[in-house]
Design a protein around this motif. Structure first.
Motif, PDB file in Angstrom:
ATOM      1  N   ALA A  86       1.733 -17.033  17.075  1.00  0.00           N
ATOM      2  CA  ALA A  86       2.014 -18.342  16.490  1.00  0.00           C
ATOM      3  C   ALA A  86       3.211 -18.242  15.559  1.00  0.00           C
ATOM      4  O   ALA A  86       3.366 -17.259  14.830  1.00  0.00           O
ATOM      5  N   LEU A  87       4.055 -19.264  15.582  1.00  0.00           N
ATOM      6  CA  LEU A  87       5.191 -19.366  14.678  1.00  0.00           C
ATOM      7  C   LEU A  87       5.058 -20.663  13.895  1.00  0.00           C
ATOM      8  O   LEU A  87       4.939 -21.744  14.483  1.00  0.00           O
ATOM      9  N   LEU A  88       5.082 -20.533  12.576  1.00  0.00           N
ATOM     10  CA  LEU A  88       4.975 -21.694  11.702  1.00  0.00           C
ATOM     11  C   LEU A  88       6.246 -21.831  10.887  1.00  0.00           C
ATOM     12  O   LEU A  88       6.755 -20.838  10.345  1.00  0.00           O
ATOM     13  N   PRO A  89       6.786 -23.037  10.773  1.00  0.00           N
ATOM     14  CA  PRO A  89       7.987 -23.225   9.952  1.00  0.00           C
ATOM     15  C   PRO A  89       7.674 -23.010   8.478  1.00  0.00           C
ATOM     16  O   PRO A  89       6.608 -23.413   7.987  1.00  0.00           O
ATOM     17  N   ARG A  90       8.561 -22.350   7.767  1.00  0.00           N
ATOM     18  CA  ARG A  90       8.406 -22.124   6.337  1.00  0.00           C
ATOM     19  C   ARG A  90       9.494 -22.866   5.582  1.00  0.00           C
ATOM     20  O   ARG A  90      10.584 -23.122   6.103  1.00  0.00           O
ATOM     21  N   GLY A  91       9.206 -23.163   4.331  1.00  0.00           N
ATOM     22  CA  GLY A  91      10.168 -23.888   3.518  1.00  0.00           C
ATOM     23  C   GLY A  91      11.396 -23.087   3.149  1.00  0.00           C
ATOM     24  O   GLY A  91      12.396 -23.659   2.689  1.00  0.00           O
ATOM     25  N   ASP A  92      11.364 -21.756   3.329  1.00  0.00           N
ATOM     26  CA  ASP A  92      12.517 -20.923   2.989  1.00  0.00           C
ATOM     27  C   ASP A  92      13.467 -20.711   4.156  1.00  0.00           C
ATOM     28  O   ASP A  92      14.382 -19.885   4.084  1.00  0.00           O
ATOM     29  N   GLY A  93      13.255 -21.451   5.264  1.00  0.00           N
ATOM     30  CA  GLY A  93      14.152 -21.338   6.403  1.00  0.00           C
ATOM     31  C   GLY A  93      13.780 -20.239   7.377  1.00  0.00           C
ATOM     32  O   GLY A  93      14.494 -20.013   8.354  1.00  0.00           O
ATOM     33  N   HIS A  94      12.671 -19.549   7.141  1.00  0.00           N
ATOM     34  CA  HIS A  94      12.177 -18.535   8.051  1.00  0.00           C
ATOM     35  C   HIS A  94      10.955 -19.078   8.796  1.00  0.00           C
ATOM     36  O   HIS A  94      10.490 -20.188   8.534  1.00  0.00           O
ATOM     37  N   TYR A  95      10.429 -18.273   9.694  1.00  0.00           N
ATOM     38  CA  TYR A  95       9.163 -18.563  10.347  1.00  0.00           C
ATOM     39  C   TYR A  95       8.095 -17.608   9.822  1.00  0.00           C
ATOM     40  O   TYR A  95       8.371 -16.439   9.540  1.00  0.00           O
ATOM     41  N   GLY A  96       6.896 -18.104   9.720  1.00  0.00           N
ATOM     42  CA  GLY A  96       5.745 -17.241   9.511  1.00  0.00           C
ATOM     43  C   GLY A  96       5.134 -16.962  10.863  1.00  0.00           C
ATOM     44  O   GLY A  96       4.898 -17.877  11.653  1.00  0.00           O
ATOM     45  N   VAL A  97       4.917 -15.685  11.181  1.00  0.00           N
ATOM     46  CA  VAL A  97       4.411 -15.317  12.491  1.00  0.00           C
ATOM     47  C   VAL A  97       3.025 -14.705  12.361  1.00  0.00           C
ATOM     48  O   VAL A  97       2.727 -13.985  11.407  1.00  0.00           O
ATOM     49  N   VAL A  98       2.169 -15.042  13.316  1.00  0.00           N
ATOM     50  CA  VAL A  98       0.888 -14.363  13.513  1.00  0.00           C
ATOM     51  C   VAL A  98       0.919 -13.832  14.939  1.00  0.00           C
ATOM     52  O   VAL A  98       1.054 -14.606  15.882  1.00  0.00           O
ATOM     53  N   HIS A  99       0.808 -12.523  15.091  1.00  0.00           N
ATOM     54  CA  HIS A  99       0.906 -11.899  16.403  1.00  0.00           C
ATOM     55  C   HIS A  99      -0.352 -11.090  16.672  1.00  0.00           C
ATOM     56  O   HIS A  99      -0.663 -10.143  15.946  1.00  0.00           O
ATOM     57  N   GLY A 100      -1.105 -11.498  17.700  1.00  0.00           N
ATOM     58  CA  GLY A 100      -2.344 -10.833  18.039  1.00  0.00           C
ATOM     59  C   GLY A 100      -2.137  -9.718  19.048  1.00  0.00           C
ATOM     60  O   GLY A 100      -1.397  -9.882  20.024  1.00  0.00           O
ATOM     61  N   VAL A 101      -2.786  -8.590  18.790  1.00  0.00           N
ATOM     62  CA  VAL A 101      -2.726  -7.460  19.727  1.00  0.00           C
ATOM     63  C   VAL A 101      -4.145  -6.960  19.961  1.00  0.00           C
ATOM     64  O   VAL A 101      -5.047  -7.198  19.142  1.00  0.00           O
ATOM     65  N   ALA A 102      -4.348  -6.255  21.058  1.00  0.00           N
ATOM     66  CA  ALA A 102      -5.652  -5.655  21.315  1.00  0.00           C
ATOM     67  C   ALA A 102      -5.952  -4.624  20.228  1.00  0.00           C
ATOM     68  O   ALA A 102      -5.061  -3.893  19.789  1.00  0.00           O
TER      69      ALA A 102
END
Length: 406
Positions: free
Chosen positions: A219-235
């Motif tokens: 998942a990529l979420l927009p952040r207020g600082d111009g970056h993305y917050g990422v959640v990356h799932g792995v086994a």
């Protein structure tokens, strides 16, 4: 501030994280004497307030604004104006636009640490709150008349608190829940989630992305600082190897899982990792005690339901206390269970079903998932159901979530 060894309160909240602190603020506005038992000392934020990205549904934004919390943010939040959902290897996608529903945004994204600082600033303004910190609950005793007692240990030693209502807001591994004798069912998704801040070739434009895969979501979420917050799932079996990757190799893995919708991933910040485990308490109440937030249910982060659900727990409880005479009365706790049933059941079912269905590699499921994505993208009635839940409107929604005044 510490109180006497035999201090009495209307409500004692164990856990000063997102939900516990929010509940304390909600109870202050209705004149309730509250004790907040916090494991971290003054000047230190709980570990939950890290670089994770919190996606606040519209209902949550309205409630936290009414409580005077979001006004304390020192860093900008990012609006979620569009949602894009897809699955690697499947056809179809879902695209949702807040403008199609007469909204400027579905919600906002706030960095957990920024939110923690805002909560702390708001807590500092409360006049009816007694904060026991650093302190831990070391025992829960029975009910004596119209109060329940609990034992805490702090820098002074062990002391006893008395409260008409004890609230467990101490997380998925709740010690208070265990002390109350309330069992919890667990399901381990065998996934580990990596959380980080990433910079991409294209800056966020208000779109939140959810990309499913066999080993979990990216998942990529927009952040207020111009970056993305990422959640990356792995086994789970791959987690240690992924944790050991250099930044470039991690970004390459992320690119393969997510694709090129935001261009190339250019940089990644510090990474944190968390197991994806569902925890569901078998009961929500005991005599003069109640569970809220992750102590009641911890869900898979797909769809960003966790804190939003927990806040609705807290606000429903505060609303019932405002309308009642005794915060720990049996009928009030029974009403809490009834009020939370639909929202809790539907959110748990949605989160768990989505996590299992999207990660299932069975070939026969691929055409069914693709058909489902195509239907969601093209049928407004189905989209409306999804959007309502995503914005926090399930079951009996607390007044503050609907834009009521504090």
């Amino acid at each position: 501030m510490n109180a006497s060894a035999q201090a009495r309160h209307d409500v004692a909240i164990v856990g000063g994280g997102l939900v516990g602190a929010s509940l304390a603020i909600a109870l202050e506005r209705i004149g309730v004497d509250v004790a907040l038992v916090e494991a971290t000392p003054a000047g230190t934020l709980p570990a939950v307030f890290d670089q994770r990205n919190l996606s606040f549904a519209e209902a949550t934004v309205q409630a936290l604004t009414a409580l005077g919390v979001l006004q304390k943010l020192q860093a900008p939040a990012a609006p979620v104006r569009r949602i894009h959902v897809s699955r690697r290897g499947d056809f179809g996608r879902v695209r949702l636009d807040a403008a199609d529903y007469g909204r400027e945004a579905f919600g906002q994204v706030v960095v957990a640490r920024d939110f923690g600082l805002a909560l702390e600033a708001r807590l500092a303004e409360l006049t009816r709150l007694t904060r026991y910190r650093p302190a831990r609950c070391v025992g829960v005793d029975g009910v004596d008349g119209h109060a329940r007692t609990l034992r805490i240990r702090d820098e002074v030693g062990e002391r006893t608190l008395s409260a008409r209502l004890l609230v467990a807001a101490d997380g998925a591994r709740s010690g208070v829940r265990e002390a109350l004798g309330i069992a919890a069912q667990e399901h381990d998704y065998a996934q580990t989630l990596f959380v980080a801040r990433v910079r991409s070739a294209r800056a966020p434009d208000g779109t939140a992305y959810e990309r499913f895969g066999e080993d979990g979501p990216t998942a990529l979420l927009p952040r207020g600082d111009g970056h993305y917050g990422v959640v990356h799932g792995v086994a789970r079996a791959e987690a240690e190897a992924v944790a050991a990757l250099e930044d470039g190799a991690f970004l390459a893995r992320l690119q393969r899982a997510f694709g090129w919708r935001v261009g190339a991933f250019l940089a990644v910040g510090a990474r944190s990792m968390y197991p994806a485990v569902r925890v569901c308490a078998e009961r929500l109440v005991a005599p003069r005690a109640v569970l809220v937030g992750n102590a009641a249910q911890a869900v898979h982060p797909l769809g960003a339901q966790g804190f939003n659900l927990g806040l609705r727990d807290a606000l429903t409880l505060a609303e019932l206390i405002e309308d009642g005479a005794d915060p720990g009365a049996d009928d009030l706790l029974a009403a809490y269970v009834q009020r939370r049933r639909e929202d809790r059941d539907r959110t748990l079912a949605f989160s768990d079903g989505l996590a299992r269905l999207t990660a299932n590699p069975a070939p026969l499921l691929r055409p069914l998932r693709s058909a489902g994505l195509l239907a969601l993208d093209r049928l407004p009635a189905l989209q409306a159901l999804l959007v309502g839940g995503a914005m926090g409107y399930r079951g009996q929604v607390p007044r503050l979530c609907r834009g009521g005044q504090a």
